[in-house]
Design an enzyme around this catalytic site. Structure first.
Site, mmCIF file in Angstrom:
data_model
loop_
_atom_site.group_PDB
_atom_site.id
_atom_site.type_symbol
_atom_site.label_atom_id
_atom_site.label_comp_id
_atom_site.label_asym_id
_atom_site.label_seq_id
_atom_site.Cartn_x
_atom_site.Cartn_y
_atom_site.Cartn_z
ATOM 1 C CB CYS A 77 -55.966 30.800 -65.530
ATOM 2 S SG CYS A 77 -56.057 28.973 -65.154
ATOM 3 C CB CYS A 94 -58.035 29.506 -62.886
ATOM 4 S SG CYS A 94 -55.874 29.610 -62.469
#
Length: 141
Positions: free
Chosen positions: A68, A71
């Site tokens: 991600c 993230c």
């Protein structure tokens, strides 16, 4: 004298700490690990379940995955926020790729998602990447 209950993030042992000692670097009575680390700590689902249920100090969890992009962008900000909140809250990270049951258990629909737990309850939730100052403000709200 007021006490706080903290789950050791290393060995899972419950510890009772006088509230006024939270900023003094308390350590686990079993394994000696820091109970209020000044950085974000990776944990597993079992440790999260126990800490979310038993801890009396706010526990802020970053649900993330290595693939991600947002993230990965938020990771250093989350670590910085952990240092800013040291002694007042614990910030931990749970890799949803490694612990896929966490997504269903906590109703994670997108990552990064932060959930704050206190005294066995979810008290707030936020999805999307944030800067350290926003994380600190959100955690203290």
């Amino acid at each position: 004298m007021a006490h706080e209950t903290l789950t050791c993030l290393d060995c899972g042992q419950l510890n009772k700490i006088p509230s006024e000692r939270l900023k003094a670097g308390p350590k686990c009575g079993t394994c000696g690990a820091k109970l209020m680390p000044a950085k974000a700590v990776q944990i597993d689902l079992k440790t999260l379940e126990k800490a979310a249920k038993r801890d009396t100090v706010p526990l802020v969890v970053d649900f993330w995955a290595p693939w991600c992009g947002p993230c990965r962008m938020m990771a250093p900000e989350f670590t910085k926020a952990a240092g800013d909140l040291s002694g007042r809250a614990r910030l931990v990270k749970l890799n949803t790729q490694d612990h896929q049951a966490a997504g269903a258990k906590y109703g994670i629909r997108g990552i990064p998602t932060m959930i704050q737990f206190r005294k066995g309850r979810e008290v707030r939730r936020q999805s999307g990447a944030m800067q350290a100052s926003a994380i600190v403000g959100w955690a203290q709200a």
